[in-house]
Design an enzyme around this catalytic site. Sequence first.
Site, PDB file in Angstrom:
ATOM      1  N   LYS A 280     -12.771 -33.751  63.952  1.00  0.00           N
ATOM      2  CA  LYS A 280     -13.505 -34.831  63.285  1.00  0.00           C
ATOM      3  C   LYS A 280     -12.969 -35.030  61.873  1.00  0.00           C
ATOM      4  O   LYS A 280     -12.441 -34.093  61.283  1.00  0.00           O
ATOM      5  CB  LYS A 280     -14.990 -34.463  63.185  1.00  0.00           C
ATOM      6  CG  LYS A 280     -15.751 -34.540  64.484  1.00  0.00           C
ATOM      7  CD  LYS A 280     -17.229 -34.247  64.263  1.00  0.00           C
ATOM      8  CE  LYS A 280     -18.007 -34.310  65.566  1.00  0.00           C
ATOM      9  NZ  LYS A 280     -18.048 -35.652  66.156  1.00  0.00           N
ATOM     10  N   ARG A 354     -21.556 -32.903  76.515  1.00  0.00           N
ATOM     11  CA  ARG A 354     -21.705 -33.142  77.959  1.00  0.00           C
ATOM     12  C   ARG A 354     -21.128 -32.003  78.769  1.00  0.00           C
ATOM     13  O   ARG A 354     -21.574 -31.719  79.881  1.00  0.00           O
ATOM     14  CB  ARG A 354     -21.061 -34.498  78.306  1.00  0.00           C
ATOM     15  CG  ARG A 354     -19.606 -34.591  77.979  1.00  0.00           C
ATOM     16  CD  ARG A 354     -19.105 -36.041  77.959  1.00  0.00           C
ATOM     17  NE  ARG A 354     -19.385 -36.705  76.688  1.00  0.00           N
ATOM     18  CZ  ARG A 354     -19.074 -37.975  76.426  1.00  0.00           C
ATOM     19  NH1 ARG A 354     -18.486 -38.723  77.362  1.00  0.00           N
ATOM     20  NH2 ARG A 354     -19.352 -38.514  75.258  1.00  0.00           N
TER      21      ARG A 354
HETATM   22  N1  BES Z   1     -22.201 -34.368  68.227  1.00  0.00           N
HETATM   23  C1  BES Z   1     -21.401 -35.524  68.436  1.00  0.00           C
HETATM   24  C2  BES Z   1     -22.204 -36.823  68.410  1.00  0.00           C
HETATM   25  C3  BES Z   1     -22.646 -37.304  67.070  1.00  0.00           C
HETATM   26  C4  BES Z   1     -21.751 -37.839  66.170  1.00  0.00           C
HETATM   27  C5  BES Z   1     -23.974 -37.300  66.751  1.00  0.00           C
HETATM   28  C6  BES Z   1     -22.182 -38.331  64.964  1.00  0.00           C
HETATM   29  C7  BES Z   1     -24.421 -37.800  65.542  1.00  0.00           C
HETATM   30  C8  BES Z   1     -23.523 -38.327  64.641  1.00  0.00           C
HETATM   31  C9  BES Z   1     -20.697 -35.440  69.785  1.00  0.00           C
HETATM   32  O1  BES Z   1     -20.342 -34.164  70.201  1.00  0.00           O
HETATM   33  C10 BES Z   1     -19.454 -36.233  69.668  1.00  0.00           C
HETATM   34  O2  BES Z   1     -18.610 -35.863  68.916  1.00  0.00           O
HETATM   35  N2  BES Z   1     -19.359 -37.322  70.424  1.00  0.00           N
HETATM   36  C11 BES Z   1     -18.219 -38.170  70.373  1.00  0.00           C
HETATM   37  C12 BES Z   1     -17.888 -38.606  71.785  1.00  0.00           C
HETATM   38  C13 BES Z   1     -16.585 -39.331  71.898  1.00  0.00           C
HETATM   39  C14 BES Z   1     -15.440 -38.374  71.630  1.00  0.00           C
HETATM   40  C15 BES Z   1     -16.478 -39.913  73.270  1.00  0.00           C
HETATM   41  C16 BES Z   1     -18.560 -39.382  69.507  1.00  0.00           C
HETATM   42  O3  BES Z   1     -19.681 -39.872  69.582  1.00  0.00           O
HETATM   43  O4  BES Z   1     -17.705 -39.769  68.726  1.00  0.00           O
HETATM   44 MN    MN Z   2     -18.436 -33.611  69.424  1.00  0.00          MN
END
Ligand code: BES
Ligand code: MN
Length: 499
Positions: A280, A354
């Site tokens: 990230k 997931r």
């Molecule tokens: N924990 C995150 C989701 C999230 C991101 C919640 C920002 C709250 C604020 C999750 O594990 C994630 O990183 N999801 C990705 C999925 C994508 C790679 C398909 C996302 O939402 O960017």
């Molecule tokens: Mn994630």
Amino acid sequence: MEFTIKSGSPEKQRSACVVVGVFDNRKLSLSAELIDRASNGYISEIIRRGDMEGKLGATLLLHNVRGTLADRVLLVGLGKERDFRDKEFRSAIRSAVTLLNETGSYEAVVYLTEEKVKRREVAWRVEHAVVVAMEAVYRFEQMKSEPAEVRRPLRKLTLSVPQRSDLADGETAAARGLAIAHGMDLTRDLGNLPGNICTPKYLGERAQELGREFPDVKVTVMERPEIETLGMGSFLSVTNGSDEAPRFIVMEYEQSARKQKPVVLVGKGITFDTGGISLKPATDMDQMKFDMCGAGSVLGVFRAVAELKAKINLVGLIPTCENMPSGRATKPGDVVKTMSGQTVEVLNTDAEGRLILADALTYAERYEPEVVVDIATLTGAMVIALGHVACGVFSNNDALGRALVAAGDDAYDRAWQLPLWDDYQDGLASNFADFANVAGRAGGSITAACFLSRFAKKFEWAHLDIAGIAWKDGKDKGATGRPVPLLTTWLLAQESSTA
Ligand code: BES
Ligand code: MN
Ligand code: ZN
């Protein structure tokens, strides 16, 4: 904080403070009217001077009001009388409690619970007054070297109900509100704790502590060898890059009068989500300590349900680990085998929630559950879709989806149903495994739910994507304790419908 229920005249209360409402524009509520009469028009005189218009949330603290037995009278603006609904009621309570907590009264008698709120009974008003009051006095100072002491913190609130015949309902509602608030406090504390303290091991210990405090809650915490034996290859693939050991927490609460299949709650417990190799960006990454808020809400719901000794059967499942990059971490393109036997191509290691939920859902099958609900901070796309107001509901059973939305409405912890049509499934196709863990950017929250649905075919199931509601950003940054009110309200409704 302590709560009691009472019925009686405001001018006769011996208290540090009596709290009464004023509507916009300068219209006294019935209880303010009674104080006004007892004080020979003192309240209306002050209002005529223009110091209290009745705007929603405004407050005016008066001392030694003649004709009354209380040390203080707090006037609270309620806004326009015909617009006084759920949100306004809660906001008036919040203003009153915030002010009381910051001034000298350590106890008070609140008359706002006597005001009519459209579609809501006295029990609703009392329950919500308790939840909002507890929310307003919550502080997280465990990590400060010197906690900022509140000079004379509010310790006791008496909530007034219109009639003596309302007392019993009021007391039940206050107990419900307090249990929900205690559950939310636990969920908030766990969420607010930093990732270096709130590790998978720590979550396991807090679950066990809950089991000791409430012997009706049976807690089992599994470590890596047992998780391996179960064949949770998908869950374990997320832990590969981390030096913190994973845990799989199982909580069981069996108090239904009838032999009944349990409701299973599954909570995402990523104690820190760096994204893994699909790292990230640095900005705001600290907020990924909140990625265990689904797990935290399961613990919070168990606390609420156990405190109330609810007559239900409930199971809680929490897969918990960190998502870290390292030389051993799962790489984009790796293929992993889930406990269900289905294989997954991990195209993005940041779609890790997931992967851990998939195996927990498969584990849920052994309970032959009535229904399974998972709770997860699953997608950033959810924040884009519904903002910070409502969480997303996805379900393979429309009645279940609607019941959760309705519970969210009652609890003022709102949820909104999104579609889970097969048309969205295609994006998960993979050339190398049974399917991939991500689809394109479009409809990201829905395709994430589609992924989970492939592990929830054997039972009625709903998924709550709480990414937008589990915590707040900005100067009030911190965990909210949601969706503990929604889930507890939903579970307690089942208690009454099956009793
Ligand atoms: N924990 C995150 C989701 C999230 C991101 C919640 C920002 C709250 C604020 C999750 O594990 C994630 O990183 N999801 C990705 C999925 C994508 C790679 C398909 C996302 O939402 O960017
Ligand atoms: Mn994630
Ligand atoms: Zn995550």
